[in-house]
Design a protein around this motif. Structure first.
Motif, PDB file in Angstrom:
ATOM      1  N   THR A  72       4.135 -14.739 -32.892  1.00 37.09           N
ATOM      2  CA  THR A  72       3.203 -13.917 -32.596  1.00 37.09           C
ATOM      3  C   THR A  72       3.686 -13.018 -31.417  1.00 37.09           C
ATOM      4  O   THR A  72       3.889 -13.279 -30.428  1.00 37.09           O
ATOM      5  CB  THR A  72       2.134 -14.936 -32.149  1.00 37.09           C
ATOM      6  N   TRP A  73       3.272 -11.714 -31.599  1.00 33.09           N
ATOM      7  CA  TRP A  73       3.545 -10.748 -30.572  1.00 33.09           C
ATOM      8  C   TRP A  73       2.170 -10.281 -30.186  1.00 33.09           C
ATOM      9  O   TRP A  73       1.242  -9.790 -30.747  1.00 33.09           O
ATOM     10  CB  TRP A  73       4.204  -9.696 -31.264  1.00 33.09           C
ATOM     11  N   GLY A  74       2.190 -10.056 -28.909  1.00 33.21           N
ATOM     12  CA  GLY A  74       1.012  -9.481 -28.029  1.00 33.21           C
ATOM     13  C   GLY A  74       1.604  -8.243 -27.395  1.00 33.21           C
ATOM     14  O   GLY A  74       2.358  -7.730 -27.730  1.00 33.21           O
ATOM     15  N   ARG A  75       0.844  -8.058 -25.955  1.00 34.00           N
ATOM     16  CA  ARG A  75       1.548  -6.987 -25.364  1.00 34.00           C
ATOM     17  C   ARG A  75       2.252  -7.672 -24.148  1.00 34.00           C
ATOM     18  O   ARG A  75       1.723  -8.309 -23.341  1.00 34.00           O
ATOM     19  CB  ARG A  75       0.117  -6.189 -24.601  1.00 34.00           C
TER      20      ARG A  75
ATOM     21  N   ASP B 201      -5.802 -18.705 -25.097  1.00 34.54           N
ATOM     22  CA  ASP B 201      -6.700 -18.389 -26.178  1.00 34.54           C
ATOM     23  C   ASP B 201      -5.999 -17.446 -27.601  1.00 34.54           C
ATOM     24  O   ASP B 201      -6.771 -17.065 -28.085  1.00 34.54           O
ATOM     25  CB  ASP B 201      -7.495 -17.251 -25.252  1.00 34.54           C
ATOM     26  N   TRP B 202      -4.620 -17.799 -27.696  1.00 34.24           N
ATOM     27  CA  TRP B 202      -4.178 -17.303 -28.807  1.00 34.24           C
ATOM     28  C   TRP B 202      -4.538 -18.130 -30.089  1.00 34.24           C
ATOM     29  O   TRP B 202      -4.961 -19.530 -29.741  1.00 34.24           O
ATOM     30  CB  TRP B 202      -2.695 -16.999 -28.676  1.00 34.24           C
TER      31      TRP B 202
ATOM     32  N   PRO C  42      -1.709 -22.584 -34.322  1.00 34.31           N
ATOM     33  CA  PRO C  42      -1.726 -24.101 -33.335  1.00 34.31           C
ATOM     34  C   PRO C  42      -1.336 -24.039 -32.039  1.00 34.31           C
ATOM     35  O   PRO C  42      -1.178 -25.037 -31.371  1.00 34.31           O
ATOM     36  CB  PRO C  42      -0.922 -24.901 -34.399  1.00 34.31           C
ATOM     37  N   ILE C  43      -1.302 -22.759 -31.427  1.00 34.32           N
ATOM     38  CA  ILE C  43      -0.901 -22.762 -29.873  1.00 34.32           C
ATOM     39  C   ILE C  43      -1.724 -23.474 -29.337  1.00 34.32           C
ATOM     40  O   ILE C  43      -1.131 -24.165 -28.375  1.00 34.32           O
ATOM     41  CB  ILE C  43      -0.960 -21.215 -29.646  1.00 34.32           C
ATOM     42  N   PRO C  44      -3.135 -23.487 -29.412  1.00 40.93           N
ATOM     43  CA  PRO C  44      -3.959 -24.346 -28.104  1.00 40.93           C
ATOM     44  C   PRO C  44      -3.521 -25.874 -28.411  1.00 40.93           C
ATOM     45  O   PRO C  44      -3.435 -26.724 -27.470  1.00 40.93           O
ATOM     46  CB  PRO C  44      -5.399 -24.273 -28.757  1.00 40.93           C
ATOM     47  N   ALA C  45      -3.164 -26.398 -29.862  1.00 36.76           N
ATOM     48  CA  ALA C  45      -2.773 -27.752 -29.935  1.00 36.76           C
ATOM     49  C   ALA C  45      -1.691 -28.213 -29.274  1.00 36.76           C
ATOM     50  O   ALA C  45      -1.369 -29.171 -28.781  1.00 36.76           O
ATOM     51  CB  ALA C  45      -2.874 -28.086 -31.539  1.00 36.76           C
TER      52      ALA C  45
END
Length: 414
Positions: free
Chosen positions: A203-206, A248-249, A252-255
């Motif tokens: 996953t790409w953000g800034r 907040d992504w 399953p990142i929060p898990a």
């Protein structure tokens, strides 16, 4: 003229060093591996092995064992922080195109299997090694010399696999600037996460990214990267830092973050060799892996290229200029691509990231095969002529193939 080799010393007991040792041992060379750390147990993270590296491991008889131990990467792709898929990848299509799967396993597992190919007395841990003399293969020939706490060793070949901040590299090429900070730091973790189903993704953000990939036995490999000043660390702990940056992504990142403990997280700044070396050898010494061509991890090829180096070096073990000729152009090109990929994934300008994501999504819809094609020249590598082996079929046969397909479908549920 090729030289006859009887003894080799390998400085560094990581993936590149142990693969080189195993390949040289297989060719009848007496090998001694010197590892500074107290054990060969690496930092707790996973490694992805592409078909090119698996073919290299086939040469030393380890490819099939790794394929059986590892998790075959299933369908997945690239996502935005909110969860939108920018591109989707098909594991079956990639396997068919590249002649083999992309697999993931724990680094400790690979290190253990590599060490198991060597005689019990070949590896010395807790042994600091220093190159005293690179030797000379000319006439009159002079062996290389390495000092250890137990005395000096002479060798027909020294393999420098001592990492990104290689002391041997600095000794051989003192005017080279060495490794420089790439501008970003990374976090890695391997944790149990049973019962959580997800598709492999990056996953790409800034100015930051996250990746999550399933391993075997209900474990997960997760990594993150973000722009940061060199040497910076979290004011509290690195898990808290990950929560601040990625909490907040999308799932399953929060898990993953909920299951991770502070002690499970490894953080390392990324350094790379931005100016290629003039050669990967000097005298009787050859550089492999990060010591030769440290690159950003954005293509997942650091360890893979170390495996390629190792089996190529064993093939050219008596002709080090041929080793340099075979490896320097390829690794330089791949390292430059890794730098470009890092710049793309670490973009910070809001408008620029919108354009980037839109372009990736459009390309994926218009021609999914184009994304695979960009990896062709990397994944298509095969060992030098004379070292080729009979490679396995792209998929397991019969019942095993059906089971692998079922496992992939289960993992790929969002």
């Amino acid at each position: 003229m090729a030289q006859v080799l009887e003894k080799a010393v390998v400085i560094g007991g990581g993936i590149g060093g142990l693969t080189a040792a195993a390949a040289l041992h297989r060719r009848g060379v007496k090998v001694t591996v010197l590892e500074r750390a107290g054990s060969l147990e690496p930092a707790g993270a996973a490694i992805s092995l592409a078909p090119n590296a698996l073919r290299g491991l086939d040469v030393i008889g380890l490819g099939d064992g790794v394929r059986a131990l590892a998790a075959w990467q299933g369908d997945g792709g690239l996502r935005a922080p909110g969860g939108r898929w920018l591109s989707r990848s098909s594991a079956a299509a990639a396997t068919e195109r590249f002649g083999g799967p992309l697999v993931l396993l724990h680094r400790a597992t690979l290190i253990d299997r590599l060490a198991g190919l060597l005689p019990p007395d070949a590896v010395r841990t807790a042994t600091a090694a220093h190159l005293i003399d690179p030797g000379d293969p000319g006439a009159p020939a002079r062996p290389a010399r390495v000092s250890t706490p137990d005395g000096e060793l002479e060798a027909d070949l020294v393999v420098a696999a001592d990492g990104v901040h290689s002391a041997v590299r600095h000794l051989l090429f003192p005017d080279h600037p060495g490794a420089v900070y790439a501008g970003f730091t990374t976090w890695r973790t391997v944790i149990p996460l049973p019962g959580v189903r997800f598709a492999s993704h990056e996953t790409w953000g800034r100015g930051r990214l996250w990746g999550t990939h399933p391993l075997k036995e209900g474990r997960v490999y997760a990594y993150a990267a973000a722009l940061a000043p060199a040497g910076q660390h979290a004011p509290d702990d690195e898990r808290a830092e990950l929560l601040r940056r990625y909490g907040d992504w999308h799932d399953p990142i929060p898990a993953v973050l909920a299951a991770v403990r502070p002690e499970d997280v490894l953080r390392h700044d990324v350094h790379h060799i931005s100016e290629p070396l003039p050669a990967y050898h000097h005298g009787r010494v050859a550089l492999v892996g990060d010591a030769a061509h440290a690159m950003p991890p954005t293509l997942g090829q650091g360890g893979n290229q170390a495996v390629e180096d190792a089996v190529t070096l064993a093939h050219h073990m008596g002709d080090l200029p041929a080793y340099t000729a075979a490896r320097l152009p390829r690794t330089t090109a791949i390292a430059r691509r890794a730098v470009r990929a890092a710049r793309l994934s670490m973009m910070t300008h809001r408008a620029g990231t919108v354009v980037r994501d839109t372009a990736i999504a459009a390309l994926s819809k218009a021609g999914p095969a184009l994304l695979l094609r960009s990896f062709d020249d990397i994944a298509a590598w095969r060992p030098p002529a004379g070292d080729a082996v009979s490679f396995p079929a792209p998929f397991p046969a019969g019942e095993d193939r059906a089971r692998a397909a079922d496992d992939n479908r289960d993992r790929d549920r969002d």
